[in-house]
Design an enzyme around this catalytic site. Structure first.
Site, PDB file in Angstrom:
ATOM      1  N   SER A 101      41.579  19.950  23.317  1.00 38.02           N
ATOM      2  CA  SER A 101      42.185  20.693  22.204  1.00 38.02           C
ATOM      3  C   SER A 101      42.993  19.837  21.238  1.00 38.02           C
ATOM      4  CB  SER A 101      43.059  21.828  22.740  1.00 38.02           C
ATOM      5  OG  SER A 101      42.253  22.905  23.167  1.00 38.02           O
ATOM      6  N   LYS A 104      42.111  20.078  17.584  1.00 35.90           N
ATOM      7  CA  LYS A 104      42.713  21.042  16.660  1.00 35.90           C
ATOM      8  C   LYS A 104      43.672  20.378  15.675  1.00 35.90           C
ATOM      9  CE  LYS A 104      42.415  25.087  19.729  1.00 35.90           C
ATOM     10  NZ  LYS A 104      41.873  24.526  20.982  1.00 35.90           N
ATOM     11  N   SER A 347      47.005  27.417  21.220  1.00 38.26           N
ATOM     12  CA  SER A 347      45.740  26.673  21.247  1.00 38.26           C
ATOM     13  C   SER A 347      44.541  27.617  21.165  1.00 38.26           C
ATOM     14  CB  SER A 347      45.648  25.817  22.518  1.00 38.26           C
ATOM     15  OG  SER A 347      44.715  24.769  22.361  1.00 38.26           O
TER      16      SER A 347
END
Length: 534
Positions: A101, A104, A347
């Site tokens: 993640s 991101k 997230s």
């Protein structure tokens, strides 16, 4: 990345309770895919400057990263002065790693730069002709990807239609999701992930079942029946006829263990509930993705229309809004600046993928991953990330085909400080040890009662075999540092405690205390949320 919960246990550092590595469900302990782990890539780090904490920073970080769980793993670790960019520590900085993640960080920065902090998603209701209280022909529900639209928002749209005096639609209800393409999930996502909320389908028209904006999912609630042996009671929220329930579960004896299983097969709109749940037991709730998010949204809207006295005579189907149709109702989402908080704090994968398609639509004329991802990569290149070192397969980091380097993540973090939207972005990053869910986010249970608590603002990342933590920390001298730690191919569960040790040391933690960071086996368990949220 899998569906079971990740649980974090506490650790003791010099007599102080801290948080360490999450113990993953056994199903999530698979090693990284062949070819993604480079044996022997751990090399000695280098300290480039002094540190305000006692001890040598390079040696201290080397000692932290000498953990036996990282033997043969790919380790990328970089610490830089946030103002000058000077490297304070570097190990494996340009090794390509799977960022989970941390991807991101690229997507969110590109969205704020290219769409702008004030960008809003819009949803509208249209008709070609209205005569008296009747819509002549079809009623059109058109979306542009809003991942924040909940059942209550569709109810407000229906109220607007009713307020126009409409009581009857002579045609059907058309779900217009044409703002994005019809590819709902990347082909390289793990098929076993697709029933879980963190891998929902991305559509221009969808429903979020909760305030976390887990778009494309429905909440399934299971309660025990009236007596032992009776079927359990299963409900959906929001209520929808597009999802079917196959209830095979029964009510178990009082005090018996729950053996419930809630599953949806790929390609099916039926959720199967099996096993048993004890009489008198608390309700069990979970999320499952839906197979047709556009029709799901239209069905929720159709029910809202009926509740406001508007009857639709025809069927619900997908289609396009004709040119020249008149607007009967409209909704705008919160601005992107506000959406950044649930996106980054929690997230949220589905917000990330929606933003990629929105970028593609706005900047390349097509709402798709094939259009949007190259635009995000060009943004990263403009920030100083070499093209050859960045491979974006999606916007969330769920794909195992994503590749970047710790050096390049640190570059994105450093460059972002000069952007006009930086304060918005910085506040949206999870904050270590802050217990508030929308402040601490995925770091709320980590690094408590340490110098890093309330100090570290960073993005987490977790996939099977990949773990990351990258962001900002202020050292004891008041100097802000940028850091990135990305670990691939380690042994056992995600070594979150190693990442925490690095951050605590940078925040001024006593080197000796940091080295004694240990997991306590009988500590209370605290949720990190689903693996997809870490």
């Amino acid at each position: 990345m899998r569906g079971p919960l990740v649980r974090i246990t506490s650790v003791l550092v010099a007599g102080t309770s801290l948080l360490a590595a999450p113990a993953m469900h056994p199903a999530a302990l698979a090693t990284a895919e062949a070819g993604t782990v480079k044996a022997g890539t751990v090399k000695a780090g280098t300290a480039k400057a002094g540190t305000a904490a006692k001890g040598d920073l390079g040696k201290d970080l080397d000692a932290i990263l000498a953990d036996s769980r990282l033997e043969g793993a790919t380790v990328g670790a970089v610490v830089r002065d946030a103002r000058t960019g000077a490297v304070r520590y570097s190990r494996g900085a340009t090794a390509q790693v799977m960022p989970a993640s941390n991807m991101k960080l690229y997507t969110s920065g590109a969205a704020l730069s290219l769409l702008g902090p004030g960008y809003r998603f819009r949803t509208g209701v249209y008709a070609r002709a209205v005569s008296g209280s009747s819509v002549k022909g079809d009623l059109y529900l058109k979306g542009t990807g809003d991942p924040t639209t909940r059942a209550a928002d569709y109810d407000r749209l229906a109220a607007q239609v009713a307020a126009r005096g409409v009581r009857r639609v002579e045609g059907g209800l058309v779900a217009d999701d044409s703002w994005f393409d019809a590819v709902r999930t990347p082909s390289h996502w793990d098929p076993t992930d697709l029933q879980y909320y963190y891998a929902a389908q991305t559509s221009a028209l969808t429903v979020a079942p909760d305030d976390d904006f887990d778009a494309g999912s429905v909440e399934v609630s299971v309660r025990p029946g009236a007596a032992e042996g009776a079927p359990v009671e299963v409900g959906l929220a929001p209520a929808t006829r597009t999802v079917k329930i196959d209830n095979r579960a029964v009510t178990g004896a009082p005090g018996s263990p729950s053996t419930l299983a809630v599953n949806r097969a790929n390609g099916s709109d039926t959720i199967v509930v099996s096993g048993s749940h004890p009489a008198g037991g608390a309700a069990y709730t979970t999320l499952r993705t839906v197979e047709n998010p556009s029709l799901y949204a239209a069905d929720v809207f159709r029910s809202a229309l009926r509740a406001h006295g508007v009857e639709v005579e025809g069927a619900t189907e997908r289609g396009r809004t004709p040119k020249g149709a008149a607007a009967l109702a409209a909704r705008s989402s919160m601005p992107l600046s506000r959406l950044m908080v649930p996106f980054l704090k929690l997230s949220n994968n589905m917000v990330a993928e929606t933003l990629v398609k929105a970028i593609g639509r706005e900047k390349a004329g097509e709402g798709s991953w094939t259009a949007g991802l190259p635009v995000v990569e060009r943004y990263a290149r403009g920030q100083g990330v070499p093209t050859a070192r960045l491979d974006m397969a999606d916007g969330s980091g769920l794909s195992r085909e994503n590749r970047t380097t710790a050096q390049d993540v640190s570059t994105i973090l450093k460059k972002a400080q000069s952007a006009p939207w930086f304060s918005t972005w910085y506040r949206a990053l999870p904050v270590a040890g802050d217990p508030d869910r929308l402040d601490g986010g995925t770091l709320r249970s980590r690094m408590r009662n340490t110098p890093a608590a309330g100090n570290v603002h960073a993005k987490t990342g977790t996939l099977t075999g990949a773990s990351a933590l990258s962001g900002y920390v202020t050292d004891p001298s008041g100097r802000r540092l940028v850091f990135s730690v990305v670990l691939n191919g380690y042994r056992g569960a995600a070594p979150k405690d190693i990442e925490d040790k690095v951050a605590i040391r940078l925040a001024g933690g006593d080197p000796a205390a940091v080295r004694t960071f240990r997991t306590s086996g009988n500590a209370p368990q605290l949720e990190c949320s689903w693996i997809g949220r870490c």
